[in-house]
Design an enzyme around this catalytic site. Structure first.
Site, mmCIF file in Angstrom:
data_model
loop_
_atom_site.group_PDB
_atom_site.id
_atom_site.type_symbol
_atom_site.label_atom_id
_atom_site.label_comp_id
_atom_site.label_asym_id
_atom_site.label_seq_id
_atom_site.Cartn_x
_atom_site.Cartn_y
_atom_site.Cartn_z
ATOM 1 N N ARG A 275 36.194 8.969 45.814
ATOM 2 C CA ARG A 275 37.401 9.372 46.546
ATOM 3 C C ARG A 275 38.559 8.393 46.344
ATOM 4 O O ARG A 275 39.712 8.730 46.601
ATOM 5 C CB ARG A 275 37.076 9.599 48.025
ATOM 6 C CG ARG A 275 36.210 10.831 48.251
ATOM 7 C CD ARG A 275 36.001 11.112 49.715
ATOM 8 N NE ARG A 275 35.252 10.072 50.381
ATOM 9 C CZ ARG A 275 33.937 9.981 50.416
ATOM 10 N NH1 ARG A 275 33.202 10.910 49.824
ATOM 11 N NH2 ARG A 275 33.330 8.997 51.033
ATOM 12 N N GLU B 227 23.989 0.335 53.674
ATOM 13 C CA GLU B 227 23.294 0.371 54.961
ATOM 14 C C GLU B 227 21.779 0.475 54.727
ATOM 15 O O GLU B 227 20.994 -0.235 55.332
ATOM 16 C CB GLU B 227 23.795 1.578 55.753
ATOM 17 C CG GLU B 227 23.583 1.418 57.231
ATOM 18 C CD GLU B 227 24.192 2.586 57.999
ATOM 19 O OE1 GLU B 227 24.951 3.362 57.388
ATOM 20 O OE2 GLU B 227 23.887 2.691 59.185
HETATM 21 P P1 AMP Z 1 31.942 0.229 53.293
HETATM 22 O O1 AMP Z 1 31.359 -0.363 52.048
HETATM 23 O O2 AMP Z 1 31.004 0.137 54.471
HETATM 24 O O3 AMP Z 1 33.325 -0.307 53.610
HETATM 25 O O4 AMP Z 1 32.074 1.798 53.034
HETATM 26 C C1 AMP Z 1 33.169 2.296 52.350
HETATM 27 C C2 AMP Z 1 32.782 3.385 51.385
HETATM 28 O O5 AMP Z 1 31.911 4.336 51.967
HETATM 29 C C3 AMP Z 1 34.028 4.124 50.946
HETATM 30 O O6 AMP Z 1 33.917 4.426 49.544
HETATM 31 C C4 AMP Z 1 34.022 5.387 51.787
HETATM 32 O O7 AMP Z 1 34.433 6.502 51.033
HETATM 33 C C5 AMP Z 1 32.589 5.552 52.293
HETATM 34 N N1 AMP Z 1 32.499 5.708 53.753
HETATM 35 C C6 AMP Z 1 31.898 4.842 54.619
HETATM 36 N N2 AMP Z 1 31.958 5.282 55.873
HETATM 37 C C7 AMP Z 1 32.635 6.465 55.837
HETATM 38 C C8 AMP Z 1 33.077 7.406 56.843
HETATM 39 N N3 AMP Z 1 32.806 7.234 58.142
HETATM 40 N N4 AMP Z 1 33.769 8.486 56.428
HETATM 41 C C9 AMP Z 1 34.055 8.671 55.117
HETATM 42 N N5 AMP Z 1 33.678 7.827 54.131
HETATM 43 C C10 AMP Z 1 32.974 6.725 54.481
#
Ligand code: AMP
Length: 177
Positions: free
Chosen positions: A63, A100
Site C-alpha cells: 500500500r 506480531e
Molecule cells: P508496523 O510495522 O506495526 O508499523 O505496521 C505497519 C504495516 O502494517 C504497514 O505496512 C501497514 O499497511 C500495516 N498495518 C498495520 N496495522 C494496520 C492497521 N490497523 N490497518 C491497516 N494496515 C495496518
C-alpha cells in the site's frame, strides 16, 4: 469547506477484527476511488516533505506504492519499491524484522539507491513502527540517508513514531487515530 484531513478520515474505513481478532484495520482503498481527493492528498504531502529535499521516495509494499509513486512523480524524483522477499528480479539488499507473529523480510534493488541519496520513506500506515524501521535499516545499509518518513495514517496509541528516531529525521502524517 472541509480540510483534506477531515475528508480523508471520512473516507477511510475502519474494519473491526481484520485480518485477525482485535485489529481495527484502516482500509484506505476507498481513497483510490476519489481521484480529486487523491490529488489533494498528494499535494498536501508534497508541500510538507519537499522541504526536506529528498532525492528519492522509497515506498513499502504494497500500500506504500499507491501514493508513494505519485508523491515521487510530483516531486520529480525517482520512486523505489521496497518489496517482500523474492519479488525483485535483480540483485538486492535485504533486512529481516519481527512481526506480531513471526518474521518478515524486505528487499530493495542494489542499483535503486545511490550512496548519499536522501531517501523519504513512505507507507500507508504507521502502527508499531517495525516495518518503517526495517525499511530505514535497509536504506542505510546501502549508505544512503533517511531524510524523513511520510504516512497517510498514524496509529498514535501504538507510539511507532518514538521508535523512528524522529529527533534527527523528519516526520509527516496526514491523519492520526
Ligand atoms: P508496523 O510495522 O506495526 O508499523 O505496521 C505497519 C504495516 O502494517 C504497514 O505496512 C501497514 O499497511 C500495516 N498495518 C498495520 N496495522 C494496520 C492497521 N490497523 N490497518 C491497516 N494496515 C495496518
Amino acid at each position: 469547506m472541509k480540510t483534506v484531513e477531515q475528508q480523508v478520515k471520512e473516507v477511510i474505513r475502519t474494519v473491526p477484527n481484520f485480518p485477525s481478532e482485535g485489529i481495527n484495520f484502516k482500509d484506505i482503498t476507498p481513497l483510490l476511488g476519489q481521484p480529486r481527493l487523491a490529488k489533494e492528498i498528494v499535494k498536501e504531502i508534497v508541500e510538507n516533505v519537499a522541504l526536506w529535499n529528498p532525492t528519492c521516495v522509497a515506498g513499502i509494499e504494497s500500500r506504500g506504492f499507491l501514493f508513494g509513486f505519485s508523491i515521487a512523480a510530483e516531486l520529480n524524483i525517482p520512486f523505489i519499491p521496497i518489496r517482500k522477499k523474492g519479488k525483485l528480479p535483480m540483485p538486492t539488499a535485504s533486512t529481516k524484522y519481527d512481526l506480531e507473529y513471526g518474521m518478515s523480510e524486505i528487499e530493495v534493488h542494489l542499483d535503486a539507491v545511490k550512496p548519499n541519496d536522501r531517501v523519504l520513506i513512505h507507507d500507508d500506515l504507521l502502527a508499531t513502527g517495525g516495518t518503517a524501521l526495517a525499511a530505514a535499516e535497509l536504506i542505510e545499509s546501502l549508505n544512503a540517508q533517511v531524510v524523513g518518513y511520510s504516512f497517510l495514517v498514524e496509529l498514535g496509541f501504538l507510539s511507532g513514531r518514538q521508535r523512528l528516531n524522529t529527533t534527527t529525521q523528519n516526520f509527516h502524517e496526514l491523519v492520526t487515530y
